[in-house]
Write a protein that holds these residues in place. Structure first.
Motif, PDB file in Angstrom:
ATOM      1  N   VAL A   2       0.843  -1.208   0.000  1.00 16.18           N
ATOM      2  CA  VAL A   2       0.000   0.000   0.000  1.00 16.18           C
ATOM      3  C   VAL A   2       0.871   1.249   0.000  1.00 16.18           C
ATOM      4  O   VAL A   2       0.627   2.197  -0.729  1.00 16.18           O
ATOM      5  CB  VAL A   2      -0.913   0.008   1.257  1.00 16.18           C
ATOM      6  CG1 VAL A   2      -1.752   1.277   1.288  1.00 16.18           C
ATOM      7  CG2 VAL A   2      -1.806  -1.230   1.243  1.00 16.18           C
ATOM      8  N   ILE A   3       1.927   1.167   0.789  1.00 19.09           N
ATOM      9  CA  ILE A   3       2.849   2.303   0.897  1.00 19.09           C
ATOM     10  C   ILE A   3       3.457   2.613  -0.462  1.00 19.09           C
ATOM     11  O   ILE A   3       3.564   3.757  -0.890  1.00 19.09           O
ATOM     12  CB  ILE A   3       3.959   1.989   1.927  1.00 19.09           C
ATOM     13  CG1 ILE A   3       3.321   1.911   3.315  1.00 19.09           C
ATOM     14  CG2 ILE A   3       5.046   3.069   1.904  1.00 19.09           C
ATOM     15  CD1 ILE A   3       4.257   1.506   4.414  1.00 19.09           C
ATOM     16  N   LYS A   4       3.806   1.534  -1.150  1.00 22.95           N
ATOM     17  CA  LYS A   4       4.424   1.686  -2.449  1.00 22.95           C
ATOM     18  C   LYS A   4       3.466   2.367  -3.425  1.00 22.95           C
ATOM     19  O   LYS A   4       3.831   3.267  -4.175  1.00 22.95           O
ATOM     20  CB  LYS A   4       4.820   0.304  -2.977  1.00 22.95           C
ATOM     21  CG  LYS A   4       5.968   0.377  -3.971  1.00 22.95           C
ATOM     22  CD  LYS A   4       6.404  -0.995  -4.401  1.00 22.95           C
ATOM     23  CE  LYS A   4       7.203  -0.877  -5.683  1.00 22.95           C
ATOM     24  NZ  LYS A   4       7.367  -2.174  -6.324  1.00 22.95           N
ATOM     25  N   LEU A   5       2.206   1.960  -3.345  1.00 27.34           N
ATOM     26  CA  LEU A   5       1.168   2.503  -4.214  1.00 27.34           C
ATOM     27  C   LEU A   5       0.993   3.990  -3.921  1.00 27.34           C
ATOM     28  O   LEU A   5       0.942   4.816  -4.825  1.00 27.34           O
ATOM     29  CB  LEU A   5      -0.151   1.754  -3.949  1.00 27.34           C
ATOM     30  CG  LEU A   5      -1.123   1.768  -5.131  1.00 27.34           C
ATOM     31  CD1 LEU A   5      -0.675   0.784  -6.184  1.00 27.34           C
ATOM     32  CD2 LEU A   5      -2.522   1.422  -4.652  1.00 27.34           C
ATOM     33  N   LEU A   6       0.962   4.284  -2.634  1.00 26.15           N
ATOM     34  CA  LEU A   6       0.801   5.663  -2.179  1.00 26.15           C
ATOM     35  C   LEU A   6       1.924   6.531  -2.724  1.00 26.15           C
ATOM     36  O   LEU A   6       1.719   7.644  -3.199  1.00 26.15           O
ATOM     37  CB  LEU A   6       0.833   5.677  -0.637  1.00 26.15           C
ATOM     38  CG  LEU A   6      -0.236   6.561   0.018  1.00 26.15           C
ATOM     39  CD1 LEU A   6      -1.613   5.918  -0.140  1.00 26.15           C
ATOM     40  CD2 LEU A   6       0.101   6.769   1.491  1.00 26.15           C
ATOM     41  N   LYS A   7       3.119   5.961  -2.677  1.00 24.78           N
ATOM     42  CA  LYS A   7       4.303   6.667  -3.131  1.00 24.78           C
ATOM     43  C   LYS A   7       4.188   6.978  -4.623  1.00 24.78           C
ATOM     44  O   LYS A   7       4.429   8.110  -5.055  1.00 24.78           O
ATOM     45  CB  LYS A   7       5.519   5.775  -2.872  1.00 24.78           C
ATOM     46  CG  LYS A   7       6.784   6.571  -2.566  1.00 24.78           C
ATOM     47  CD  LYS A   7       7.881   5.646  -2.086  1.00 24.78           C
ATOM     48  CE  LYS A   7       9.201   6.014  -2.706  1.00 24.78           C
ATOM     49  NZ  LYS A   7      10.218   5.005  -2.427  1.00 24.78           N
ATOM     50  N   VAL A   9       1.474   7.195  -6.363  1.00 23.24           N
ATOM     51  CA  VAL A   9       0.405   8.181  -6.575  1.00 23.24           C
ATOM     52  C   VAL A   9       0.924   9.581  -6.274  1.00 23.24           C
ATOM     53  O   VAL A   9       0.705  10.519  -7.030  1.00 23.24           O
ATOM     54  CB  VAL A   9      -0.816   7.841  -5.678  1.00 23.24           C
ATOM     55  CG1 VAL A   9      -1.815   9.003  -5.696  1.00 23.24           C
ATOM     56  CG2 VAL A   9      -1.505   6.574  -6.173  1.00 23.24           C
ATOM     57  N   THR A  10       1.653   9.696  -5.173  1.00 22.74           N
ATOM     58  CA  THR A  10       2.209  10.999  -4.801  1.00 22.74           C
ATOM     59  C   THR A  10       3.127  11.522  -5.896  1.00 22.74           C
ATOM     60  O   THR A  10       3.053  12.686  -6.290  1.00 22.74           O
ATOM     61  CB  THR A  10       3.027  10.882  -3.498  1.00 22.74           C
ATOM     62  OG1 THR A  10       2.396   9.958  -2.653  1.00 22.74           O
ATOM     63  CG2 THR A  10       3.165  12.216  -2.815  1.00 22.74           C
TER      64      THR A  10
END
Ligand SMILES: Nc1ncnc2c1ncn2[C@@H]1O[C@H](COP(=O)(O)OP(=O)(O)OP(=O)(O)O)[C@@H](O)[C@H]1O
Ligand SMILES: [Mg+2]
Lengths: 321, 123
Positions: A2-7, A9-10
């Motif tokens: 999830v963190i990777k995805l968030l990154k 997206v950011t």
């Protein structure tokens, strides 16, 4: 995850914003350009205004490149690790292969005396029925002798099976190690009509080390020599041992095919072999090299194509002698 | 029957010779392949069977038999094998192999095989 995805997206969002700003910048630039054309005498260099835009694109390009390089590097590291693991596995399987060869040799060497013993027993039983006791005595002597022969091999095997890693280094008579390594080769060598010449010093000092590892070195060297002698007319294997200053020197020389100059620097490399696919691992000498180095010794080769090869091992004399 | 035995192990030669002579066979022994080959070629027609070690220094058993085949002699053979794994790779299909005996083997088994060969040959 999830963190990777968030990154991601950011990063995309930032990129979008930046793109937007760039477009605004270009719009402003157009306006400025228009304005400067209308203003009499005001000379603004177009390139000068364009420069920040170019610099900005270049920065993005650079950033992408670095990102790419980083992930490449990471992937390289991973495959490097994997390579190391599989290399270790190969070394292990090479050891097992030589163990397999050893087992085959041992089976042969034990089956021979067993064969004789079994026959002698059969004959004894027959002669017992015929009351030919003097003949039975002879058979018994044969059995005794052959039993001894088999037990020598078994005791050798027992030592080979001992756990090597945990064993401490002990004082070793290299002449004995050579003799033992020969036991398993004896039959093969004589079958191939190879004449073995041993010139071993009778007052050889001891060295410190691991018997089984050193045995493996000699077995490797003998098996290489055996190979090199396959198609040569003069078939000699000469083993010398002597003292030179603070070292025990062992020379293993053959009259075989020799080593061409072009490959001489490679023969100690792991996986270097001139054997056919599947016939050799090319690990024999590299393992030997490692073992000798661990013993604080050296191993070098003198050879010319067609003139045989001489491997020279030097090991420091044990301080406790 | 007249039997040629080849083995580099003198004890085996002696025991086999004793045993087969006791069973009323005529036995000739050779301590290596070269000698065996020469012995055979001196009087090739008198032999009924060859018993030989697979592996021997110099000319080994299997090579002798192939050599004889090349010269046109096809004679029943019993191979004695010290370690089958290594030796069975040799293709013996073209030969008249009566048996391959793994060491250690019983003399009775050898007797059975020799008798079978005798029967087959006397037909
Ligand atoms: N005594 C020798 N004479 C000639 N060439 C040799 C000799 N010893 C080694 N070599 C050369 O060095 C190469 C590497 O030897 P090494 O023992 O490392 O592997 P290998 O013998 O090819 O394979 P393996 O040991 O797994 O059977 C050999 O393939 C051969 O070309
Ligand atoms: Mg090798």
């Amino acid at each position: 995850m999830v963190i990777k995805l968030l990154k991601e997206v950011t990063i995309l969002a930032v990129f979008g914003i930046v793109l937007f700003l760039v477009l605004v910048w270009i719009g402003a630039f157009e306006l400025l350009w228009e304005w400067s054309r209308q203003q009499e005498g005001a000379e603004i260099d177009k390139l000068f205004i364009l420069f920040p835009v170019l610099a900005f694109f270049f920065a993005i390009f650079l950033w992408l490149q670095i990102r790419e390089a980083k992930s490449l590097n990471r992937r390289l590291q991973i495959s490097n690790e994997q390579l190391k693991i599989s290399q270790a596995q190969l070394v292990q399987s090479a050891k097992l292969a030589s163990l397999g060869e050893m087992v085959a040799g041992v089976a042969h060497e034990i089956n021979n005396p067993l064969g004789v013993i079994n026959m002698a027993v059969d004959m004894s039983l027959i002669h017992l029925e015929q009351s030919k006791y003097d003949l039975i005595e002879e058979h018994l002597r044969t059995i005794k002798e052959q039993t001894k022969r088999a037990s020598v091999i078994v005791s050798h095997l027992r030592e080979f099976g001992r756990d090597t890693g945990l064993e401490k280094q002990v004082d070793i008579d290299l002449n004995k190690v050579i003799a033992k390594s020969f036991i398993l080769f004896h039959k093969d060598l004589s079958n191939r009509n190879i004449e073995v010449i041993q010139q071993l010093s009778e007052s050889l000092p001891l060295v410190k080390g691991n018997v089984i590892e050193l045995e493996q070195v000699f077995i490797n060297l003998f098996s290489n020599a055996e190979n090199a002698l396959k198609s040569s007319r003069k078939k000699q294997l000469i083993v010398r041992s002597f003292r030179r200053k603070g070292f025990v020197v062992i020379e293993v020389e053959d009259t075989g095919s020799g080593i061409p100059f072009s490959i001489k620097s490679k023969i100690f490399d792991p996986f270097f072999t001139t054997k056919k696919m599947g016939e050799g691992t090319g690990l024999g000498l590299s393992i030997s090299y490692k073992i000798i180095r661990n013993h604080k010794g050296t191993i070098v080769v003198e050879s010319e194509e067609g003139k045989g090869a001489k491997f020279i091992i030097q090991l420091p004399v044990s301080k406790s002698t | 029957m007249k039997i040629l035995i080849m083995d580099d192990e003198s004890q085996i030669l002696k025991l086999l010779e004793n045993y087969l002579t006791m069973l009323n066979h005529q036995v000739v022994t050779a301590s290596d392949g070269q000698k065996g080959l020469e012995l055979f070629l001196q009087t090739p027609d008198v032999f009924d069977l060859i018993i030989t070690d697979f592996k021997m220094p110099g000319l080994d058993g299997i090579s002798v038999i192939f050599r004889l085949k090349d010269e046109g002699y096809e004679i029943p053979v019993v191979f004695i094998s010290g370690h089958r794994m290594k030796e069975e790779k040799v293709d013996t299909r073209d030969l008249k192999v009566a048996a391959i005996l793994d060491k250690p083997f019983d003399l009775k088994r050898l007797n059975q095989i020799v008798s079978l060969v005798e029967k087959a040959e006397s037909k």
